[in-house]
Scaffold this motif. Structure first.
Motif, PDB file in Angstrom:
ATOM      1  N   GLY A 197       0.648  -1.439   0.016  1.00 19.77           N
ATOM      2  CA  GLY A 197       0.090  -0.197   0.125  1.00 19.77           C
ATOM      3  C   GLY A 197       0.719   1.366  -0.102  1.00 19.77           C
ATOM      4  N   ILE A 198       2.016   1.066   0.563  1.00 16.35           N
ATOM      5  CA  ILE A 198       2.954   2.266   0.478  1.00 16.35           C
ATOM      6  C   ILE A 198       3.691   2.554  -0.861  1.00 16.35           C
ATOM      7  CG2 ILE A 198       5.128   3.145   1.518  1.00 16.35           C
ATOM      8  CD1 ILE A 198       4.735   1.553   4.088  1.00 16.35           C
ATOM      9  N   PHE A 199       3.906   1.719  -1.266  1.00 15.25           N
ATOM     10  CA  PHE A 199       4.540   1.773  -3.070  1.00 15.25           C
ATOM     11  C   PHE A 199       3.169   1.754  -4.118  1.00 15.25           C
ATOM     12  CE2 PHE A 199       7.278  -0.971  -0.240  1.00 15.25           C
ATOM     13  CZ  PHE A 199       8.390  -0.320  -0.396  1.00 15.25           C
ATOM     14  N   ASN A 200       2.380   1.462  -3.893  1.00 11.81           N
ATOM     15  CA  ASN A 200       1.021   1.455  -4.869  1.00 11.81           C
ATOM     16  C   ASN A 200      -0.227   2.150  -4.386  1.00 11.81           C
ATOM     17  OD1 ASN A 200      -0.837   1.400  -7.003  1.00 11.81           O
ATOM     18  ND2 ASN A 200      -0.073  -0.811  -7.366  1.00 11.81           N
ATOM     19  N   PRO A 201      -0.510   3.336  -4.749  1.00 11.82           N
ATOM     20  CA  PRO A 201      -1.717   3.988  -4.154  1.00 11.82           C
ATOM     21  C   PRO A 201      -3.115   3.407  -4.427  1.00 11.82           C
ATOM     22  CG  PRO A 201      -0.037   5.720  -5.267  1.00 11.82           C
ATOM     23  CD  PRO A 201       0.351   4.193  -5.586  1.00 11.82           C
ATOM     24  N   SER A 202      -2.977   2.587  -5.664  1.00 11.02           N
ATOM     25  CA  SER A 202      -4.280   2.031  -5.775  1.00 11.02           C
ATOM     26  C   SER A 202      -4.991   1.079  -4.787  1.00 11.02           C
ATOM     27  CB  SER A 202      -4.179   1.323  -7.101  1.00 11.02           C
ATOM     28  OG  SER A 202      -3.115   0.288  -7.107  1.00 11.02           O
ATOM     29  N   PHE A 203      -4.089   0.566  -3.678  1.00 10.17           N
ATOM     30  CA  PHE A 203      -4.122  -0.314  -2.727  1.00 10.17           C
ATOM     31  C   PHE A 203      -4.415   0.523  -1.497  1.00 10.17           C
ATOM     32  CE2 PHE A 203      -1.994  -3.015  -5.833  1.00 10.17           C
ATOM     33  CZ  PHE A 203      -2.879  -4.363  -5.915  1.00 10.17           C
ATOM     34  N   PRO A 204      -5.244  -0.153  -0.393  1.00  9.17           N
ATOM     35  CA  PRO A 204      -5.248   0.627   0.517  1.00  9.17           C
ATOM     36  C   PRO A 204      -3.898   0.864   1.317  1.00  9.17           C
ATOM     37  CG  PRO A 204      -6.755  -1.373   0.649  1.00  9.17           C
ATOM     38  CD  PRO A 204      -5.827  -1.134  -0.560  1.00  9.17           C
ATOM     39  N   ILE A 205      -3.789   1.755   2.241  1.00  8.85           N
ATOM     40  CA  ILE A 205      -2.335   2.186   2.663  1.00  8.85           C
ATOM     41  C   ILE A 205      -1.576   1.158   3.565  1.00  8.85           C
ATOM     42  CG2 ILE A 205      -3.412   3.281   4.833  1.00  8.85           C
ATOM     43  CD1 ILE A 205      -0.275   4.517   2.835  1.00  8.85           C
TER      44      ILE A 205
END
Length: 448
Positions: free
Chosen positions: A86-94
């Protein structure tokens, strides 16, 4: 009388056969031969050589330390790690995560590691300890040699005294034989009782046996000296000894100095005390930081196939840097260990003081005994001269019929008793003299 002349010639020939030998052995040669040939002395020298090798081995701890490591591993279950995707890809929850396996089924590693010690107080302390251990082993070896020299000197002195006893016994045998012949003449002319003649014969037999025993003891003493010298050629026990060194009266008048540093046992105790002090420093050195220069050159291979030479699967790595180690806890009671070593140091110091006082006391006592026995020997010698003179006078009076044979026999027996007392005193003097030199730390004058 021709018979008396013949008998004296036989005694002289027997004495010469004992005295004449093929070679001379001095006390210094005997002691050095014992040091060179006795197995326990050679074993002690090997101990010293081993200690030196141990010190040399410790010096190599300062040398660069190079090692090579190689591993070839099969990894049936790869390690799984959780990544916060989630930190590396904004499309996933944080707070989104994902389990990912890292690595390959097969892996290799080859590493060359270099370590160069720069500062290490423990090695320095170990070197000091090892060097001191060499000295302690050397002092122990010196004490063994010191005791062996004392034993050799005692055996050598026994030979000197025994040769003197043979000379005295030969003279006594000749003298009693002359007295016997004198009384036999009277007996043959029926002017003497058989009992008196028998007493004269007993006196002569005693002196003759004394001569035989002295010769036998001399051979035994020489064989023992050869054994101490480490020489198996016992059949060559016909050597001569040098008596010029044996002058206890001269050495006692010199008032020799008490040399503690020449006594190996005292040196050993002093060195052992110093060793305890060094061991205290070694304990403290364990907690001092060590600094090393460290370098690494290596390569790793990652592959899903069993192929050690698969192309494009090897990856190199290297580094160079400083390695600092600071010990904090060893699981040991440092203060208790140091306190024990301090107590040992005090203990060795006290033992040395006590042993030094004992040597001083032994030297003083041996000196007193030597003085007393020297006076006894002089008294015995004066009495022997007087008794010999008395025998000559009585012998003349017996031949003239003015004295009884009983008086001559009695005087002969008294002379033998006095000579035996003098011989025992001379034996005691030799021991006391050696004890005096040993306790004074002056035993070295015997072989220097």
């Amino acid at each position: 009388m021709p018979v008396k002349v013949i008998f004296i010639f036989i005694i002289a020939s027997l004495l010469c056969s004992v005295s004449i030998s093929q070679n001379n052995v001095t006390l210094s040669q005997a002691i050095n031969s014992a040091w060179a040939n006795r197995k326990n002395i050679q074993a002690g020298k090997l101990d010293i050589a081993i200690r030196k090798l141990q010190t040399t081995a410790l010096l190599k701890k300062y040398w660069p330390q190079l090692s090579f490591e190689y591993n070839y591993l099969f990894n049936p279950i790869l390690q799984t790690s959780i990544l916060p995707i989630g930190i590396f890809n904004p499309s996933f929850p944080i707070d989104a995560t994902k389990a990912i396996q890292f690595g390959t089924k097969w892996s290799q590693s080859a590493d060359l590691i270099l370590m160069q010690p720069l500062i290490d107080q423990t090695v320095k302390a170990q070197l000091k300890e090892s060097a001191l251990q060499e000295k302690i082993t050397g002092a122990s070896q010196a004490q063994t040699e010191y005791e062996l020299a004392y034993t050799v000197a005692k055996a050598y002195l026994d030979i000197c005294l025994q040769e003197r006893q043979i000379q005295i016994a030969a003279a006594d045998t000749a003298r009693t034989w002359i007295s016997y012949l004198l009384l036999k003449e009277k007996f043959d002319t029926q002017r003497l009782l058989k009992s008196e003649l028998n007493k004269a014969k007993v006196n002569h037999n005693n002196t003759l046996q004394k001569l035989k025993d002295a010769i036998s003891q001399l051979v035994e003493d020489k064989v023992y000296l050869l054994f101490l010298m480490g020489r198996p050629d016992i059949e060559k026990a016909d050597f001569m000894v040098d008596t010029a060194f044996y002058k206890p009266g001269r050495d006692l008048r010199k008032a020799l100095l008490f040399q503690k540093d020449s006594i190996p046992e005292l040196q050993q105790l002093e060195l052992q005390g110093k060793l305890s002090g060094l061991q205290v420093q070694s304990e403290k050195a364990k907690y001092i930081p060590s600094l090393n220069l460290k370098g690494h050159l290596g390569a790793n291979q990652y592959s899903n196939n069993f192929n050690p030479v698969e192309p494009n699967s090897w990856f190199g790595s290297s580094y160079i840097g400083i390695d600092l180690k600071l010990p904090i806890l060893f699981g040991e009671d440092k203060q208790s260990k140091i306190q024990q070593l301090h107590q040992q140091e005090i203990q060795f110091s006290q033992q040395r003081e006590d042993k030094s006082a004992q040597y001083a006391k032994d030297a003083f006592t041996a000196n007193l005994k030597c003085e007393r026995v020297l006076e006894q020997i002089q008294t015995f010698q004066d009495n022997i001269e007087l008794q010999k003179e008395t025998i000559e006078i009585i012998r003349e009076r017996v031949s003239e019929g003015q004295e009884t044979a009983s008086a001559l026999n009695t005087q002969e027996a008294e002379l033998q008793s006095t000579e035996a007392q003098k011989a025992a005193a001379e034996q005691q003097l030799s021991l006391y003299w050696l004890d005096y030199l040993k306790a004074m730390g002056q035993l070295g004058i015997l072989w220097k």
